[in-house]
Design an enzyme around this catalytic site. Structure first.
Site, mmCIF file in Angstrom:
data_model
loop_
_atom_site.group_PDB
_atom_site.id
_atom_site.type_symbol
_atom_site.label_atom_id
_atom_site.label_comp_id
_atom_site.label_asym_id
_atom_site.label_seq_id
_atom_site.Cartn_x
_atom_site.Cartn_y
_atom_site.Cartn_z
ATOM 1 N N LYS A 15 38.981 97.540 38.842
ATOM 2 C CA LYS A 15 39.701 97.817 40.091
ATOM 3 C C LYS A 15 40.714 96.711 40.404
ATOM 4 O O LYS A 15 41.866 96.990 40.706
ATOM 5 C CB LYS A 15 38.710 97.926 41.274
ATOM 6 C CG LYS A 15 37.626 98.965 41.096
ATOM 7 C CD LYS A 15 36.743 99.069 42.335
ATOM 8 C CE LYS A 15 35.990 97.804 42.676
ATOM 9 N NZ LYS A 15 34.937 97.429 41.708
ATOM 10 N N ARG A 90 32.501 100.091 50.675
ATOM 11 C CA ARG A 90 31.341 99.955 49.791
ATOM 12 C C ARG A 90 30.083 100.550 50.394
ATOM 13 O O ARG A 90 29.050 100.593 49.720
ATOM 14 C CB ARG A 90 31.090 98.476 49.523
ATOM 15 C CG ARG A 90 31.727 97.955 48.231
ATOM 16 C CD ARG A 90 31.474 96.483 48.177
ATOM 17 N NE ARG A 90 31.425 95.884 46.889
ATOM 18 C CZ ARG A 90 32.407 95.180 46.347
ATOM 19 N NH1 ARG A 90 33.565 95.091 46.945
ATOM 20 N NH2 ARG A 90 32.224 94.578 45.195
ATOM 21 N N ARG A 128 34.120 87.252 32.158
ATOM 22 C CA ARG A 128 35.320 87.194 32.996
ATOM 23 C C ARG A 128 35.574 85.771 33.510
ATOM 24 O O ARG A 128 34.647 85.072 33.920
ATOM 25 C CB ARG A 128 35.119 88.142 34.183
ATOM 26 C CG ARG A 128 36.255 88.131 35.181
ATOM 27 C CD ARG A 128 36.236 89.347 36.040
ATOM 28 N NE ARG A 128 35.234 89.309 37.087
ATOM 29 C CZ ARG A 128 35.120 90.246 38.027
ATOM 30 N NH1 ARG A 128 35.922 91.289 38.014
ATOM 31 N NH2 ARG A 128 34.192 90.154 38.948
ATOM 32 N N ARG A 162 33.170 83.111 38.371
ATOM 33 C CA ARG A 162 32.654 83.371 39.721
ATOM 34 C C ARG A 162 31.149 83.220 39.726
ATOM 35 O O ARG A 162 30.475 83.600 38.779
ATOM 36 C CB ARG A 162 33.047 84.798 40.146
ATOM 37 C CG ARG A 162 34.432 84.881 40.723
ATOM 38 C CD ARG A 162 34.906 86.302 40.912
ATOM 39 N NE ARG A 162 33.930 87.192 41.540
ATOM 40 C CZ ARG A 162 34.197 88.444 41.905
ATOM 41 N NH1 ARG A 162 35.413 88.937 41.725
ATOM 42 N NH2 ARG A 162 33.281 89.196 42.458
ATOM 43 N N ARG A 173 24.237 93.213 41.412
ATOM 44 C CA ARG A 173 25.482 93.829 41.899
ATOM 45 C C ARG A 173 25.591 95.277 41.419
ATOM 46 O O ARG A 173 26.038 96.149 42.156
ATOM 47 C CB ARG A 173 26.695 93.023 41.435
ATOM 48 C CG ARG A 173 26.803 91.690 42.157
ATOM 49 C CD ARG A 173 27.805 90.779 41.500
ATOM 50 N NE ARG A 173 29.166 91.256 41.601
ATOM 51 C CZ ARG A 173 30.132 90.919 40.761
ATOM 52 N NH1 ARG A 173 29.878 90.126 39.745
ATOM 53 N NH2 ARG A 173 31.346 91.368 40.943
HETATM 54 P P1 AMP Z 1 34.383 91.851 44.653
HETATM 55 O O1 AMP Z 1 35.371 90.759 44.418
HETATM 56 O O2 AMP Z 1 35.010 93.108 45.142
HETATM 57 O O3 AMP Z 1 33.481 92.070 43.459
HETATM 58 O O4 AMP Z 1 33.425 91.353 45.841
HETATM 59 C C1 AMP Z 1 32.644 90.185 45.706
HETATM 60 C C2 AMP Z 1 31.570 90.183 46.757
HETATM 61 O O5 AMP Z 1 32.159 90.161 48.067
HETATM 62 C C3 AMP Z 1 30.650 91.386 46.768
HETATM 63 O O6 AMP Z 1 29.593 91.278 45.817
HETATM 64 C C4 AMP Z 1 30.131 91.355 48.205
HETATM 65 O O7 AMP Z 1 29.179 90.331 48.381
HETATM 66 C C5 AMP Z 1 31.387 90.961 48.971
HETATM 67 N N1 AMP Z 1 32.186 92.131 49.360
HETATM 68 C C6 AMP Z 1 33.431 92.458 48.932
HETATM 69 N N2 AMP Z 1 33.854 93.591 49.499
HETATM 70 C C7 AMP Z 1 32.849 94.016 50.304
HETATM 71 C C8 AMP Z 1 32.671 95.136 51.139
HETATM 72 N N3 AMP Z 1 33.609 96.091 51.269
HETATM 73 N N4 AMP Z 1 31.495 95.232 51.839
HETATM 74 C C9 AMP Z 1 30.533 94.303 51.723
HETATM 75 N N5 AMP Z 1 30.638 93.216 50.936
HETATM 76 C C10 AMP Z 1 31.785 93.068 50.225
#
Ligand code: AMP
Length: 218
Positions: A15, A90, A128, A162, A173
């Site tokens: 994404k 989400r 990554r 990360r 996750r």
């Molecule tokens: P991402 O970079 O999209 O993989 O997001 C990293 C982390 O940020 C996720 O594992 C969640 O802990 C938090 N996060 C990101 N977007 C959301 C969302 N829409 N709702 C809840 N937590 C989020």
């Protein structure tokens, strides 16, 4: 008329990579809630500090925090004509809040889900590496190894892993995705705005297909 393009799919589906390139091509700002949360973390804001424990453990940050943050971002001038959403929504309450907001703005909405098998996601996430200077620059220890060890090919920034891309957290996750986010496919499908794409293909190919869907819906 403005529009919102939503990229759905599990962590590692591509994404972020696709959104960074698509945003420029479609003229829509790329809004990633993960990036916004990480920026808050770096700046040491109250939101960032509150979100850290959830993020490090691969859990979702509470809806109320994410929704406030997203609303504030969508009020920015560059989002007047809509945006490209990555990592949001989400949960069902997030999706419902977004659908209300989109209706209020009179925007059109299109959701595209990228499907990738778990084994591939694991491989992608564990290798990554992200650029500290620009989180949109992403490399992989096997699939796109940096020319200079530890340095981003695009801007020379430091590459890091990360916290939540470590093996122990990745499994959680993926589970959180299955439990809390995958049901949103039903939600968007019922609204008649969902398209599903095979994300386990060449990056360029996936990008072209997303663009085609976005244009058809325009
Ligand atoms: P991402 O970079 O999209 O993989 O997001 C990293 C982390 O940020 C996720 O594992 C969640 O802990 C938090 N996060 C990101 N977007 C959301 C969302 N829409 N709702 C809840 N937590 C989020």
């Amino acid at each position: 008329m403005g529009r919102v393009l939503i990229l759905l799919g599990p962590p590692g589906a591509g994404k972020g990579t696709q959104a960074a390139r698509l945003g420029r091509r479609l003229g829509l700002p790329h809004v990633s809630t993960g990036d916004l949360l990480r920026e808050n973390l770096e700046r040491g804001t109250e939101l960032g500090l509150g979100a850290r424990a959830y993020m490090d453990q691969g859990e979702l940050v509470p809806d109320a925090l994410v929704l406030d943050m997203l609303r504030a971002r969508l009020e920015c001038e560059d989002c007047r004509g809509g945006c490209l959403l990555d990592g949001f929504p989400r949960t069902l309450p997030q999706a419902q809040a977004l659908a209300r907001l989109v209706a209020e703005q009179g925007w059109r909405m299109l959701a595209i889900s990228l499907e990738v098998p778990d084994g591939v996601l694991l491989e992608r996430l564990s290798g990554r590496r992200v650029c500290r200077r620009d989180g949109a620059h992403i490399q992989h220890v096997l699939f796109s190894p940096p020319r200079q060890a530890g340095r981003c090919d695009v801007c020379g920034g430091e590459l890091y892993q990360r916290e939540d891309d470590r093996p122990g957290v990745i499994g959680r996750r993926l589970e959180v995705y299955r439990l809390q986010t995958a049901p949103l496919l039903e939600f968007f499908s019922a609204l008649g705005v969902l398209s599903v794409l095979d994300g386990n293909r060449d990056m360029e190919r996936v990008l072209i297909e997303i663009e085609r869907l976005a244009q058809e819906a325009a």
